[in-house]
Design an enzyme around this catalytic site. Sequence first.
Site: not given
Length: 346
Positions: A14, A19, A68, A88-90, A160, A164, A204
């Site tokens: 990602g 981040i 992907d 990191v990718a979500s 979400y 996680k 955020s």
Amino acid sequence: MENSNNNKLVLVTGGSGFIASYCMIALLNAGFKVRASLRAPKKADEVKHMLRQGGIRSFEALSFVTADLQDESSWDAAVKDCTYVIHVASPTPNTDAKTLDDFVIPARNGVLFVMRAAKKAGVKRVVLTSAFGAVGMGTHKTSLYTEEDWTVINDTVAPYQHSKTVSERAAWEFIENEGAGMELATVNPTGVYGPVLSADMSHSVQSIIQMLNGGMKSGCPKMSFSYVDVRDVADLHLKAMVSPAASGQRFIASAGRPYSMLEVANVLRKHLGEKAAKVPTKEIPSWLIKFTALFNPKVRMVVPLLGMVKGASSQKAKNLLNWQPRSTEEAILATANSLLDLNLIK
């Protein structure tokens, strides 16, 4: 960091994210070779622009790969020859995502696709970017949340945060059942602030944009969260990647005590003068937000968070990894100043 880092290749998944960009900056500055995964190869120039904004001048140690999270076969090439993976990718659900499964299944599968490929490739350690959303939701505590806590999935947990929680648990189960010889550590950030590098930023940061733009002129909702600077989140990923003590551990990334939205606003007004002219000066009564939510779907999303105070301890990261985050106030101001510098405030 020692020069031996030069021969070590790290996959950061990602690569166009907020981040992930800072993880890449930290890795390149520490002498690692970095391979960034992108869903769309055309984003490579955008990523380089973000890294330049973050102080990187040479891209000799940086490469890109197309992968992907919904295509398991794309990850074999991505992890080839890597010593470490920072995942990191979500997956971002399509805007037409209607069911919980639309969030949860892609997130869980994405983690497992990366973990399986990493295991096959002989990767030494995976550092997974999880979230405080996998630690402290669905429950109420008067004391600080720690890494021993897990989100209890119930009707109060947003999709979400649910995704996680499920995806982090899937990663730990994979290590336990199929991951012999490969190590895992997770980083669970609270709300992420810090200098933005482009219009791609953490969720955020949107609250600070709203405040500076006058989107909360009538007042702030009554809720409190812990925050952390994105530069310190990246530093914790790096420490979790290389420290022997980090293997098999979760680490909460939090700068300190919870700040209410009004306290965040007060920091902006105290330090930014005229630039904070539109920042709210009071809190809105929760009953008024609940009433407005009856007619406004956007406001409805805020209702479960009203009155919430979520405090998180990062003592474990400080003790085990000597992690030393910036203060919340510094993170708030770094966010605001970068938004102003990049003309992202109307």
